[in-house]
Design an enzyme around this catalytic site. Structure first.
Site, PDB file in Angstrom:
ATOM      1  N   ASN A  50       0.864  -1.184   0.000  1.00 34.72           N
ATOM      2  CA  ASN A  50       0.000   0.000   0.000  1.00 34.72           C
ATOM      3  C   ASN A  50       0.900   1.233   0.000  1.00 34.72           C
ATOM      4  O   ASN A  50       1.498   1.562   1.018  1.00 34.72           O
ATOM      5  CB  ASN A  50      -0.881  -0.049   1.266  1.00 34.72           C
ATOM      6  CG  ASN A  50      -1.685   1.215   1.484  1.00 34.72           C
ATOM      7  OD1 ASN A  50      -1.783   2.067   0.600  1.00 34.72           O
ATOM      8  ND2 ASN A  50      -2.269   1.349   2.672  1.00 34.72           N
ATOM      9  N   LYS A  79       0.125   4.252  -0.196  1.00 39.55           N
ATOM     10  CA  LYS A  79      -0.513   5.437   0.413  1.00 39.55           C
ATOM     11  C   LYS A  79      -0.274   6.666  -0.473  1.00 39.55           C
ATOM     12  O   LYS A  79      -0.156   6.517  -1.683  1.00 39.55           O
ATOM     13  CB  LYS A  79      -0.008   5.626   1.850  1.00 39.55           C
ATOM     14  CG  LYS A  79      -0.142   4.350   2.682  1.00 39.55           C
ATOM     15  CD  LYS A  79      -0.001   4.570   4.152  1.00 39.55           C
ATOM     16  CE  LYS A  79      -0.171   3.238   4.863  1.00 39.55           C
ATOM     17  NZ  LYS A  79      -0.134   3.370   6.313  1.00 39.55           N
ATOM     18  N   HIS A 112      -9.586   1.214   4.750  1.00 46.13           N
ATOM     19  CA  HIS A 112      -8.301   1.344   5.461  1.00 46.13           C
ATOM     20  C   HIS A 112      -8.504   2.259   6.663  1.00 46.13           C
ATOM     21  O   HIS A 112      -9.302   3.198   6.617  1.00 46.13           O
ATOM     22  CB  HIS A 112      -7.233   1.910   4.526  1.00 46.13           C
ATOM     23  CG  HIS A 112      -5.870   1.883   5.138  1.00 46.13           C
ATOM     24  ND1 HIS A 112      -5.435   2.851   6.007  1.00 46.13           N
ATOM     25  CD2 HIS A 112      -4.868   0.980   5.034  1.00 46.13           C
ATOM     26  CE1 HIS A 112      -4.205   2.538   6.408  1.00 46.13           C
ATOM     27  NE2 HIS A 112      -3.835   1.415   5.828  1.00 46.13           N
ATOM     28  N   GLU A 138      -6.950   4.639   7.753  1.00 48.38           N
ATOM     29  CA  GLU A 138      -6.796   6.076   7.472  1.00 48.38           C
ATOM     30  C   GLU A 138      -8.036   6.644   6.784  1.00 48.38           C
ATOM     31  O   GLU A 138      -8.353   7.822   6.954  1.00 48.38           O
ATOM     32  CB  GLU A 138      -5.508   6.300   6.650  1.00 48.38           C
ATOM     33  CG  GLU A 138      -4.275   6.097   7.529  1.00 48.38           C
ATOM     34  CD  GLU A 138      -3.058   5.496   6.829  1.00 48.38           C
ATOM     35  OE1 GLU A 138      -2.979   5.547   5.595  1.00 48.38           O
ATOM     36  OE2 GLU A 138      -2.181   4.965   7.542  1.00 48.38           O
ATOM     37  N   GLU A 180      -5.497  -5.072  10.433  1.00 51.13           N
ATOM     38  CA  GLU A 180      -4.463  -4.078  10.703  1.00 51.13           C
ATOM     39  C   GLU A 180      -4.775  -3.344  12.004  1.00 51.13           C
ATOM     40  O   GLU A 180      -5.575  -2.399  12.007  1.00 51.13           O
ATOM     41  CB  GLU A 180      -4.416  -3.049   9.572  1.00 51.13           C
ATOM     42  CG  GLU A 180      -4.073  -3.624   8.228  1.00 51.13           C
ATOM     43  CD  GLU A 180      -3.479  -2.567   7.315  1.00 51.13           C
ATOM     44  OE1 GLU A 180      -2.340  -2.747   6.883  1.00 51.13           O
ATOM     45  OE2 GLU A 180      -4.141  -1.550   7.067  1.00 51.13           O
ATOM     46  N   GLY A 233       2.461   2.057  10.781  1.00 52.38           N
ATOM     47  CA  GLY A 233       3.418   3.149  10.639  1.00 52.38           C
ATOM     48  C   GLY A 233       4.165   3.483  11.922  1.00 52.38           C
ATOM     49  O   GLY A 233       4.856   4.498  12.002  1.00 52.38           O
ATOM     50  N   SER A 281       3.416  -2.339  10.243  1.00 53.47           N
ATOM     51  CA  SER A 281       4.868  -2.415  10.462  1.00 53.47           C
ATOM     52  C   SER A 281       5.492  -3.748  10.031  1.00 53.47           C
ATOM     53  O   SER A 281       6.438  -4.233  10.654  1.00 53.47           O
ATOM     54  CB  SER A 281       5.206  -2.095  11.922  1.00 53.47           C
ATOM     55  OG  SER A 281       4.811  -0.763  12.233  1.00 53.47           O
TER      56      SER A 281
HETATM   57  P1  PGA Z   1       2.838   0.175   7.613  1.00 52.93           P
HETATM   58  O1  PGA Z   1       1.372   0.425   7.022  1.00 52.93           O
HETATM   59  O2  PGA Z   1       3.349  -1.096   7.000  1.00 52.93           O
HETATM   60  O3  PGA Z   1       3.634   1.380   7.179  1.00 52.93           O
HETATM   61  O4  PGA Z   1       2.710   0.064   9.092  1.00 52.93           O
HETATM   62  C1  PGA Z   1       0.477  -0.632   6.834  1.00 52.93           C
HETATM   63  C2  PGA Z   1      -0.823  -0.125   6.235  1.00 52.93           C
HETATM   64  O5  PGA Z   1      -1.314   0.932   6.642  1.00 52.93           O
HETATM   65  O6  PGA Z   1      -1.404  -0.788   5.361  1.00 52.93           O
END
Ligand code: PGA
Length: 257
Positions: free
Chosen positions: A11, A13, A101, A103, A173, A179, A219
């Site tokens: 992803n 983003k 997601h 976010e 997740e 992140g 992560s």
């Molecule tokens: P990350 O993000 O691997 O940077 O923690 C995962 C995601 O939001 O899909």
């Protein structure tokens, strides 16, 4: 260990313009030559404006990479300024689309009703939704992580028929792991991924529950993916930060060695 084909999805983003996205996908294609890509499905989810470039690069290089978008509109077409429909994504050769997601839930107020409508819109356009679910830190601390995640799952898949439910991909997740560098332990990931499969089993039966790929996200890196993948109900990963570097993402795809 899973009997399902593992899926590693990157992803991106809101990172990488089309030129940078082109460079990454071409480099990823190179790096994947070192990996047995028949064992794992590789997917990238670039920003909308990169998708045409990714399509051309994947087609031209016959790269073993599927791709999709990070979101779609719940509507088919019409006066929805700024939105992108599932059929537009399908026309760009997308296979997948992320829905719900954390976010999107956090910054765009997407609730179960919205994610449910988007999952249906994805299927209507011939796309496979990657439905993202997972609890924030307070819910985990209160011991409500499974309950919270299953409520998001049930809202997202409400009204699907068995054929659709069988194809969907679920990404667990935990918000506190996204992140932050704080990956869930393999046991934490397994606990919730297995609860997700259990809920699919009671709603749709064994055939659906045994077919659906349940990913872990938050992560994930090349240094921790192999351990996560030893867990029975973890069928892959949704990878943010570590998917922005071709070599690192290729190592994740090639976690089996
Ligand atoms: P990350 O993000 O691997 O940077 O923690 C995962 C995601 O939001 O899909």
């Amino acid at each position: 260990m899973t009997t399902r084909t593992p899926l590693m999805a990157g992803n991106w983003k809101m990172n990488l313009d089309w030129k940078q996205g082109l460079a990454l996908v071409e480099e990823l294609g190179e790096q994947l030559k070192e990996v047995d890509t028949s064992l794992v499905e590789t997917v990238v989810l670039p920003p909308f404006v990169d998708l045409r470039t990714v399509q051309v690069a994947v087609d031209a290089g016959k790269l073993p990479i599927a791709y999709g978008a990070q979101d779609l509109s719940a509507h088919e077409s019409g006066a929805y300024t700024g939105e992108v429909s599932g059929s537009m994504l399908k026309a760009l050769g997308c296979t997948y689309v992320a829905v719900g997601h954390s976010e999107r839930r956090q910054y765009h107020g997407e609730d179960e009703q919205v994610t449910g409508a988007k999952v249906k819109a994805a299927f209507a356009a011939g796309l496979i939704p990657i439905l993202c679910v997972g609890e924030p830190l307070e819910e985990r601390q209160a011991g409500r992580h499974v309950e919270h995640t299953l409520a998001q799952l049930e809202g997202g898949i409400d009204g699907l028929n068995a054929e659709q439910a069988k194809q969907i991909v679920i990404a667990y997740e935990p918000v506190w792991a996204i992140g932050t560098g704080e990956v869930a332990t393999p046991e934490d990931a397994q606990e919730v991924c297995s609860a997700i499969r259990g809920a699919l089993r009671s709603l749709h039966g064994d055939e659906v529950a045994d077919a659906v790929r349940v990913l872990y996200g938050g992560s994930v890196k090349s240094s921790n993916v192999a351990e996560l993948m030893t867990k029975q109900d973890v069928d892959g990963a949704l990878v943010g930060g570590a998917s922005l570097k071709a070599e690192e993402f290729a190592k994740i795809v090639g976690y089996q060695g």
